[in-house]
Design a protein around this motif. Structure first.
Motif, short mmCIF file in Angstrom:
data_model
loop_
_atom_site.label_atom_id
_atom_site.label_comp_id
_atom_site.label_asym_id
_atom_site.label_seq_id
_atom_site.Cartn_x
_atom_site.Cartn_y
_atom_site.Cartn_z
N ILE A 184 48.77 -13.75 52.22
CA ILE A 184 50.05 -13.07 52.09
C ILE A 184 50.70 -12.92 53.46
N LEU A 189 53.92 -10.08 42.99
CA LEU A 189 53.68 -11.22 43.86
C LEU A 189 54.89 -12.12 43.83
N VAL A 233 53.93 -9.66 48.92
CA VAL A 233 53.54 -8.63 47.97
C VAL A 233 54.51 -7.47 48.09
N VAL A 251 45.86 -4.62 44.24
CA VAL A 251 46.35 -5.78 44.99
C VAL A 251 45.44 -6.98 44.77
N TRP A 301 54.52 -8.18 53.51
CA TRP A 301 54.16 -6.99 52.74
C TRP A 301 55.33 -6.02 52.76
N THR A 357 52.67 -3.32 41.72
CA THR A 357 52.71 -4.44 42.65
C THR A 357 53.37 -5.65 42.01
#
Length: 390
Positions: free
Chosen positions: A308, A387, A373, A294, A311, A385
């Motif tokens: 962020i 973004l 995320v 991350v 999530w 992951t």
């Protein structure tokens, strides 16, 4: 417009993240999402009673899973009312039947959400781990749904619960290279077609977790002359509620090769079918490795975890959700949709994170300019992951 060459990693260093926003004015945006499940939903306790499971340890695994209900297609009953056995051939046929039904409904819902029709699909990627079919599900879906025979397609098979983000990465690259054209990804998992019924704790853990479900997402990169403001041009004040889906800014992966056998399919000689295995320590292994991937994802855009707002983590199970939450310093509210999807559907494998994304968008609480995320984990063992920014 000029771009600098990507940095070259030192020998032995992790591969550099490739943030899409650094290489194009118009990284692709999520423009639609749709989900579907099978027809019958069962409470955990009801499943125990239906299968006559009385062993206290097994019942404890089911009832302490943080799962209330799951959608499943149970085996047919015999003349005595007992559930019959399903050999591997019947399970593969079940997978095809359920996957095509759920998959078509999820794709149609996704297109409706985006204001599109089947004729608008230019690229179709289908992800599954719960069955094998050749030609792939993409070809069968195209024929049954009436999608143009000229549509490009790809099937991602066998990667597991992380595969939704693996495929989304490839889909985003295609959309970036073809601005103005629609790319659709479908994650469809008929987990009812991947069960082994026996008295072992190994299968009890697996059988307590997974449910049937499908999720589709559509991506579009605007042509250069239609580009909106870049992420740096967004005015943070005021911050209106975002009405459009987010742009995909970058991806980062992490392979925990020391745990390559922690999640796997084995052939069961006694049952004559494939059996899935989950190492009981894998939630803690995933949690211990979550920070580095991350932070690598975020550092590519000069961000920190505190930047962020949203999530969306794979609903892999109560222990893995807790491990990720603790290791990343998140709150239960941060993972409310992840936990809610687990509660209502169980582990939906590759499409779980899109069920959470759909719930977030239905809240209509996301503000323009906010970052999110996406995280999935699965066999490999792998953490994927992405973004995003609204």
């Amino acid at each position: 417009m000029t771009t600098s060459a990507p940095p070259v990693a030192a020998p032995g260093a992790p591969a550099a993240v490739e943030p899409l926003g650094k290489h194009t004015l118009t990284p692709p945006r999520i423009i639609g999402v749709g989900t579907a499940v099978t027809g019958n939903s069962y409470e955990q306790r009801t499943l125990l009673d239906l299968f006559g499971i009385t062993d206290p340890r097994t019942r404890s695994v089911f009832l302490n899973s943080a799962i209330e209900r799951r959608h499943l297609t149970l085996p047919p009953r015999d003349a005595t009312g007992a559930f019959g056995t399903e050999p591997q051939g019947k399970l593969l046929a079940k997978h095809k039947r359920l996957a095509l039904d759920m998959g078509a409904r999820a794709v149609r819902q996704c297109l409706a959400d985006a204001g599109l029709t089947l004729a608008d699909i230019d690229y179709l990627c289908v992800v599954t781990t719960t069955g094998l079919i050749t030609p792939g599900l993409s070809a069968h879906l195209m024929r049954e749904m009436g999608i143009s025979s000229g549509t490009s397609r790809m099937d991602v098979v066998g990667m597991g619960c992380n595969a939704g983000l693996n495929a989304l990465n490839a889909l985003a690259s295609w959309a970036t290279a073809h601005p103005g054209r629609v790319a659709v990804m479908l994650c469809v998992e008929a987990c009812s077609a991947a069960y082994v019924m026996d008295a072992t704790m190994r299968t009890a853990v697996v059988n307590s977790l997974f449910g049937d479900g499908a999720a589709a997402v559509a991506l579009l990169a605007d042509p250069p002359d239609a580009a909106g403001p870049s992420s740096g041009d967004l005015d943070p004040s005021p911050a209106p509620v975002a009405s459009a889906g987010p742009r995909l800014l970058g991806f980062a992966s992490h392979l925990i090769d020391s745990a390559i056998d922690a999640m796997r399919y084995d052939w069961d000689d006694d049952q004559h079918k494939f059996s899935f295995y989950l190492d009981p320590d894998i939630p803690y292994v995933v949690g211990a490795n979550a920070e580095q991937v991350v932070d690598r994802l975020l550092s590519a855009e000069g961000l920190r975890r505190s930047d962020i707002a949203h999530w969306l983590v794979h609903s892999g199970g109560k222990k893995v959700i807790d491990a990720v939450r603790v290791n990343l310093g998140l709150t239960r509210h941060d993972l409310r949709h992840t936990s809610g999807v687990l509660r209502d559907y169980g582990n939906l494998s590759s499409g779980s994170f899109l069920f959470s994304y759909e719930r977030l968008m239905r809240e209509r609480a996301v503000q323009a300019g906010e970052f999110g995320v996406l995280m999935t984990m699965g066999p490999g063992s792998t953490i994927e992951t992405a973004l995003v920014q609204w």
